[in-house]
Design an enzyme around this catalytic site. Sequence first.
Site, PDB file in Angstrom:
ATOM      1  N   SER A 103      56.804  33.361  53.252  1.00  0.00           N
ATOM      2  CA  SER A 103      57.115  34.503  52.175  1.00  0.00           C
ATOM      3  C   SER A 103      58.374  34.161  51.624  1.00  0.00           C
ATOM      4  O   SER A 103      58.376  34.662  50.111  1.00  0.00           O
ATOM      5  CB  SER A 103      56.960  35.856  52.895  1.00  0.00           C
ATOM      6  OG  SER A 103      58.091  35.851  53.913  1.00  0.00           O
TER       7      SER A 103
ATOM      8  N   GLY B 120      37.262  32.578  22.807  1.00  0.00           N
ATOM      9  CA  GLY B 120      36.247  32.081  21.786  1.00  0.00           C
ATOM     10  C   GLY B 120      35.479  33.163  21.241  1.00  0.00           C
ATOM     11  O   GLY B 120      34.663  32.924  19.976  1.00  0.00           O
ATOM     12  N   ARG B 121      35.565  34.388  21.504  1.00  0.00           N
ATOM     13  CA  ARG B 121      35.081  35.717  20.914  1.00  0.00           C
ATOM     14  C   ARG B 121      35.785  36.092  19.878  1.00  0.00           C
ATOM     15  O   ARG B 121      35.352  36.789  18.800  1.00  0.00           O
ATOM     16  CB  ARG B 121      35.089  36.676  21.925  1.00  0.00           C
ATOM     17  CG  ARG B 121      34.129  36.703  23.159  1.00  0.00           C
ATOM     18  CD  ARG B 121      34.203  38.105  24.114  1.00  0.00           C
ATOM     19  NE  ARG B 121      33.279  39.053  23.461  1.00  0.00           N
ATOM     20  CZ  ARG B 121      33.620  40.339  23.447  1.00  0.00           C
ATOM     21  NH1 ARG B 121      34.519  40.867  24.647  1.00  0.00           N
ATOM     22  NH2 ARG B 121      33.162  40.967  22.776  1.00  0.00           N
TER      23      ARG B 121
ATOM     24  N   ARG C  13      29.423  30.216  19.934  1.00  0.00           N
ATOM     25  CA  ARG C  13      30.248  29.419  20.914  1.00  0.00           C
ATOM     26  C   ARG C  13      29.564  29.006  21.868  1.00  0.00           C
ATOM     27  O   ARG C  13      29.720  28.067  23.054  1.00  0.00           O
ATOM     28  CB  ARG C  13      31.579  30.083  21.355  1.00  0.00           C
ATOM     29  CG  ARG C  13      31.088  31.363  22.300  1.00  0.00           C
ATOM     30  CD  ARG C  13      32.224  32.053  22.832  1.00  0.00           C
ATOM     31  NE  ARG C  13      32.081  33.087  23.713  1.00  0.00           N
ATOM     32  CZ  ARG C  13      32.932  33.875  24.694  1.00  0.00           C
ATOM     33  NH1 ARG C  13      34.054  33.125  24.712  1.00  0.00           N
ATOM     34  NH2 ARG C  13      32.658  34.769  25.331  1.00  0.00           N
TER      35      ARG C  13
ATOM     36  N   ALA D 228      56.014  29.762  44.011  1.00  0.00           N
ATOM     37  CA  ALA D 228      56.011  28.393  44.327  1.00  0.00           C
ATOM     38  C   ALA D 228      55.155  28.233  45.805  1.00  0.00           C
ATOM     39  O   ALA D 228      54.594  27.136  45.786  1.00  0.00           O
ATOM     40  CB  ALA D 228      57.430  28.071  44.981  1.00  0.00           C
ATOM     41  N   ARG D 229      54.876  29.353  46.358  1.00  0.00           N
ATOM     42  CA  ARG D 229      53.904  29.040  47.712  1.00  0.00           C
ATOM     43  C   ARG D 229      52.382  28.777  47.123  1.00  0.00           C
ATOM     44  O   ARG D 229      51.638  28.071  47.534  1.00  0.00           O
ATOM     45  CB  ARG D 229      53.865  30.445  48.434  1.00  0.00           C
ATOM     46  CG  ARG D 229      52.885  30.355  49.513  1.00  0.00           C
ATOM     47  CD  ARG D 229      52.930  31.633  50.321  1.00  0.00           C
ATOM     48  NE  ARG D 229      51.887  31.696  51.442  1.00  0.00           N
ATOM     49  CZ  ARG D 229      51.607  32.403  52.282  1.00  0.00           C
ATOM     50  NH1 ARG D 229      52.300  33.642  52.093  1.00  0.00           N
ATOM     51  NH2 ARG D 229      50.927  32.114  53.278  1.00  0.00           N
TER      52      ARG D 229
ATOM     53  N   ARG E 241      44.635  20.212  44.517  1.00  0.00           N
ATOM     54  CA  ARG E 241      44.462  19.599  43.011  1.00  0.00           C
ATOM     55  C   ARG E 241      45.182  18.310  42.667  1.00  0.00           C
ATOM     56  O   ARG E 241      44.790  17.648  41.906  1.00  0.00           O
ATOM     57  CB  ARG E 241      44.651  20.698  41.903  1.00  0.00           C
ATOM     58  CG  ARG E 241      43.938  21.873  42.169  1.00  0.00           C
ATOM     59  CD  ARG E 241      42.405  21.492  42.475  1.00  0.00           C
ATOM     60  NE  ARG E 241      41.669  22.822  42.289  1.00  0.00           N
ATOM     61  CZ  ARG E 241      40.400  23.056  42.244  1.00  0.00           C
ATOM     62  NH1 ARG E 241      39.570  22.053  42.210  1.00  0.00           N
ATOM     63  NH2 ARG E 241      39.748  24.346  42.285  1.00  0.00           N
TER      64      ARG E 241
HETATM   65  C1  LIG Z   1      37.803  19.126  45.799  1.00  0.00           C
HETATM   66  C2  LIG Z   1      37.548  20.760  45.628  1.00  0.00           C
HETATM   67  C3  LIG Z   1      36.156  20.725  45.473  1.00  0.00           C
HETATM   68  C4  LIG Z   1      35.798  22.027  45.076  1.00  0.00           C
HETATM   69  N1  LIG Z   1      34.315  22.408  44.944  1.00  0.00           N
HETATM   70  C5  LIG Z   1      33.931  23.784  44.881  1.00  0.00           C
HETATM   71  C6  LIG Z   1      32.533  23.951  44.368  1.00  0.00           C
HETATM   72  O1  LIG Z   1      31.700  22.808  44.656  1.00  0.00           O
HETATM   73  N2  LIG Z   1      32.027  24.995  44.445  1.00  0.00           N
HETATM   74  C7  LIG Z   1      33.166  26.185  44.356  1.00  0.00           C
HETATM   75  O2  LIG Z   1      32.664  27.043  44.082  1.00  0.00           O
HETATM   76  N3  LIG Z   1      34.382  25.925  44.287  1.00  0.00           N
HETATM   77  C8  LIG Z   1      34.953  24.630  44.734  1.00  0.00           C
HETATM   78  N4  LIG Z   1      36.202  24.499  44.896  1.00  0.00           N
HETATM   79  C9  LIG Z   1      36.959  25.570  44.572  1.00  0.00           C
HETATM   80  C10 LIG Z   1      37.627  26.181  46.032  1.00  0.00           C
HETATM   81  O3  LIG Z   1      36.522  26.590  47.017  1.00  0.00           O
HETATM   82  C11 LIG Z   1      38.688  27.265  45.843  1.00  0.00           C
HETATM   83  O4  LIG Z   1      38.048  28.338  45.425  1.00  0.00           O
HETATM   84  C12 LIG Z   1      40.076  26.752  44.886  1.00  0.00           C
HETATM   85  O5  LIG Z   1      40.317  25.397  45.484  1.00  0.00           O
HETATM   86  C13 LIG Z   1      41.121  27.732  45.288  1.00  0.00           C
HETATM   87  O6  LIG Z   1      41.639  27.513  46.306  1.00  0.00           O
HETATM   88  P1  LIG Z   1      42.266  28.781  47.222  1.00  0.00           P
HETATM   89  O7  LIG Z   1      41.231  29.836  47.681  1.00  0.00           O
HETATM   90  O8  LIG Z   1      42.951  28.016  48.410  1.00  0.00           O
HETATM   91  O9  LIG Z   1      43.407  29.248  46.096  1.00  0.00           O
HETATM   92  P2  LIG Z   1      43.537  30.818  46.001  1.00  0.00           P
HETATM   93  O10 LIG Z   1      42.457  31.603  45.465  1.00  0.00           O
HETATM   94  O11 LIG Z   1      44.899  30.786  45.125  1.00  0.00           O
HETATM   95  O12 LIG Z   1      44.078  31.511  47.460  1.00  0.00           O
HETATM   96  C14 LIG Z   1      45.304  31.033  48.150  1.00  0.00           C
HETATM   97  C15 LIG Z   1      44.993  31.485  49.530  1.00  0.00           C
HETATM   98  O13 LIG Z   1      44.954  32.519  49.600  1.00  0.00           O
HETATM   99  C16 LIG Z   1      43.910  32.942  50.649  1.00  0.00           C
HETATM  100  N5  LIG Z   1      42.950  33.653  50.089  1.00  0.00           N
HETATM  101  C17 LIG Z   1      42.643  34.162  48.760  1.00  0.00           C
HETATM  102  N6  LIG Z   1      41.788  34.685  48.582  1.00  0.00           N
HETATM  103  C18 LIG Z   1      41.245  35.007  49.995  1.00  0.00           C
HETATM  104  C19 LIG Z   1      40.042  35.687  50.269  1.00  0.00           C
HETATM  105  N7  LIG Z   1      39.099  36.347  49.701  1.00  0.00           N
HETATM  106  N8  LIG Z   1      39.862  35.830  51.715  1.00  0.00           N
HETATM  107  C20 LIG Z   1      40.677  35.183  52.700  1.00  0.00           C
HETATM  108  N9  LIG Z   1      41.917  34.602  52.248  1.00  0.00           N
HETATM  109  C21 LIG Z   1      41.942  34.425  50.905  1.00  0.00           C
HETATM  110  C22 LIG Z   1      43.857  31.662  51.179  1.00  0.00           C
HETATM  111  O14 LIG Z   1      44.608  31.440  52.269  1.00  0.00           O
HETATM  112  C23 LIG Z   1      43.957  30.714  50.154  1.00  0.00           C
HETATM  113  O15 LIG Z   1      44.069  29.435  50.535  1.00  0.00           O
HETATM  114  C24 LIG Z   1      36.693  23.118  45.094  1.00  0.00           C
HETATM  115  C25 LIG Z   1      38.044  22.867  45.323  1.00  0.00           C
HETATM  116  C26 LIG Z   1      38.392  21.683  45.647  1.00  0.00           C
HETATM  117  C27 LIG Z   1      39.887  21.498  45.693  1.00  0.00           C
END
Ligand SMILES: Cc1cc2nc3c(=O)[nH]c(=O)nc-3n(C[C@H](O)[C@H](O)[C@H](O)COP(=O)(O)OP(=O)(O)OC[C@H]3O[C@@H](n4cnc5c(N)ncnc54)[C@H](O)[C@@H]3O)c2cc1C
Length: 217
Positions: free
Chosen positions: A48, A82-83, A151, A168-169, A178
């Site tokens: 945090s 684009g709207r 569009r 930052a987190r 990424r």
């Molecule tokens: C290499 C790669 C391939 C991917 N391929 C696909 C794909 O084919 N199809 C697709 O749909 N997506 C794909 N994604 C997207 C991926 O599933 C994530 O939605 C995206 O990377 C966002 O990551 P995040 O959820 O960690 O980030 P954030 O949404 O910023 O969330 C940050 C953190 O908060 C927590 N968190 C957020 N929301 C929730 C929740 N609802 N429940 C529990 N914990 C939560 C988790 O700990 C999460 O890591 C891909 C991502 C990568 C990197």
Amino acid sequence: MDVKLIEDMADDIHVVRAARVSTEGNKSIDAKASERLILYLMRNKHASPFEHSMFTFYVHAPIFITREILRHRWASFNEESGRYRELDPDFYYPKDENRPLQQVGKTGDYQFVTAEHLREDVLNKFEEAYGTAWSAYELMLHDGVAKEVARMVLPLGIYSSLYVTMNARSLMNFLALRTANDAQWEIRYIASQMEYFFQDIMPLTHNAWVLNGRQAI
Ligand SMILES: Cc1cc2nc3c(=O)[nH]c(=O)nc-3n(C[C@H](O)[C@H](O)[C@H](O)COP(=O)(O)OP(=O)(O)OC[C@H]3O[C@@H](n4cnc5c(N)ncnc54)[C@H](O)[C@@H]3O)c2cc1C
């Protein structure tokens, strides 16, 4: 593609102050002790204190990349519309000689190969497809079709612009995912530019994150 840092409220000191308020209030801060504290927080997933530093980026990237960025829920976004505005004929081409063109292997375990011999033909096909789509867009606007309808004919390779604000987190989570080898080449390019600003503004936090294996915490 481009990333600009619009503004930040970010500093290693913010992390240290936030962490120390739980034990020592607001005493003066020693540099060596701060470095040790940040490493300790990172290693122990005491996450945090990293949430008090904020970055706002401007990202100029094709839509197939902005839609990947928009998947990161722990961020705030605004994207050009684009709207409401007529779009520019600004399209992405996989021109960079480091951008591989061929994939081999199975889903989830792709290897990418430069395949330079394909590039000219690929770029020609992009040019042709973009040109056809753009002409249709312009013709429809000319005929009085609404921007939000016209569009629909435009491809994912058209550029868009985004404001992205992350703490930052969340940024470390974004960069962990990424900048990894399995992320698409173009988003790795965008993420590496964001990482440059992160490292510049929060060097101790960035260093601790790297030493900790570039993991989300
Ligand atoms: C290499 C790669 C391939 C991917 N391929 C696909 C794909 O084919 N199809 C697709 O749909 N997506 C794909 N994604 C997207 C991926 O599933 C994530 O939605 C995206 O990377 C966002 O990551 P995040 O959820 O960690 O980030 P954030 O949404 O910023 O969330 C940050 C953190 O908060 C927590 N968190 C957020 N929301 C929730 C929740 N609802 N429940 C529990 N914990 C939560 C988790 O700990 C999460 O890591 C891909 C991502 C990568 C990197």
